[in-house]
Motif scaffolding. Structure first.
Motif, short mmCIF file in Angstrom:
data_model
loop_
_atom_site.label_atom_id
_atom_site.label_comp_id
_atom_site.label_asym_id
_atom_site.label_seq_id
_atom_site.Cartn_x
_atom_site.Cartn_y
_atom_site.Cartn_z
N LYS A 1 -4.72 11.35 -9.99
CA LYS A 1 -5.47 10.98 -8.79
C LYS A 1 -4.92 9.70 -8.17
CE LYS A 1 -9.71 13.32 -10.25
NZ LYS A 1 -10.00 14.22 -9.15
N ILE A 2 -4.55 8.73 -9.00
CA ILE A 2 -3.96 7.49 -8.49
C ILE A 2 -2.63 7.79 -7.81
CG2 ILE A 2 -2.91 5.29 -9.20
CD1 ILE A 2 -5.17 5.14 -11.36
N ASN A 3 -1.85 8.70 -8.38
CA ASN A 3 -0.57 9.06 -7.77
C ASN A 3 -0.73 9.63 -6.36
OD1 ASN A 3 1.00 8.16 -9.87
ND2 ASN A 3 1.67 10.19 -10.55
N GLN A 4 -1.88 10.17 -6.05
CA GLN A 4 -2.11 10.73 -4.73
C GLN A 4 -2.44 9.67 -3.68
OE1 GLN A 4 -5.20 13.68 -5.51
NE2 GLN A 4 -3.65 15.28 -5.44
N LEU A 5 -2.76 8.45 -4.12
CA LEU A 5 -3.12 7.39 -3.19
C LEU A 5 -1.86 6.81 -2.54
CD1 LEU A 5 -5.78 5.48 -5.32
CD2 LEU A 5 -6.20 7.14 -3.48
N PRO A 6 -1.82 6.79 -1.22
CA PRO A 6 -0.66 6.18 -0.57
C PRO A 6 -0.71 4.66 -0.71
CG PRO A 6 -2.27 6.86 1.07
CD PRO A 6 -2.78 7.33 -0.26
N VAL A 7 0.46 4.05 -0.84
CA VAL A 7 0.55 2.58 -0.86
C VAL A 7 1.90 2.19 -0.27
CG1 VAL A 7 1.42 2.51 -3.25
CG2 VAL A 7 0.29 0.51 -2.28
N GLU A 8 1.88 1.18 0.58
CA GLU A 8 3.11 0.72 1.22
C GLU A 8 3.88 -0.18 0.26
OE1 GLU A 8 4.69 -1.23 5.40
OE2 GLU A 8 2.54 -1.00 5.06
N LEU A 9 5.10 0.22 -0.05
CA LEU A 9 5.93 -0.51 -0.99
C LEU A 9 6.79 -1.54 -0.28
CD1 LEU A 9 7.10 2.49 -3.20
CD2 LEU A 9 5.15 0.94 -3.59
N LYS A 10 7.26 -2.52 -1.05
CA LYS A 10 8.19 -3.53 -0.52
C LYS A 10 9.45 -2.81 -0.07
CE LYS A 10 10.94 -7.51 -1.77
NZ LYS A 10 11.60 -8.18 -2.85
N SER A 11 9.92 -3.14 1.12
CA SER A 11 11.13 -2.47 1.61
C SER A 11 12.39 -3.15 1.10
CB SER A 11 11.14 -2.44 3.13
OG SER A 11 10.85 -3.69 3.67
#
Length: 119
Positions: free
Chosen positions: A109-119
């Protein structure tokens, strides 16, 4: 996302007050294949995933959303934020001092959460 990951993410955590055997190393290895980027501790009693997110606010927002999922599942991870953007989540089933299927359900379920990563 693989079909197996989706299958785990559709499940719900079951109450565990102990008395349930913890998963053995073989079971842990098989379930890890269904939750990409998570890895087991050397003793196979915890799983962990790490992210380097865009910034501090992104990390806090991500933790808030993880917390909402965890509350809905009544299964609570250990959350770590270091260096303002280095996020780690550890899962284990505290009542059995090891891993249960609940940990892998929550990881999916956590893997389904989008999160913006450092570019």
């Amino acid at each position: 996302m693989t079909t197996q990951t989706a299958d785990l993410a559709l499940k719900h955590c079951m109450p565990c007050e102990g008395g349930v055997p913890r998963l053995d190393a073989g079971q842990v290895k098989a379930l890890l294949q269904q939750v990409p980027q998570w890895y087991a501790s050397p003793d196979s009693k915890r799983i962990r995933r790490e992210w380097t997110v865009k910034d501090f606010a992104t990390a806090l927002d991500f933790f808030c959303r993880v917390g909402q999922v965890a509350e809905a599942e009544d299964h609570h991870p250990d959350l770590h934020l270091v260096g303002y953007r280095n996020v780690a989540i550890e899962l284990s089933t505290h009542s059995i001092s090891g891993l249960s299927e609940n940990d892998f359900i929550l990881a999916a379920k956590i893997n389904q959460l989008p999160v913006e990563l450092k570019s």
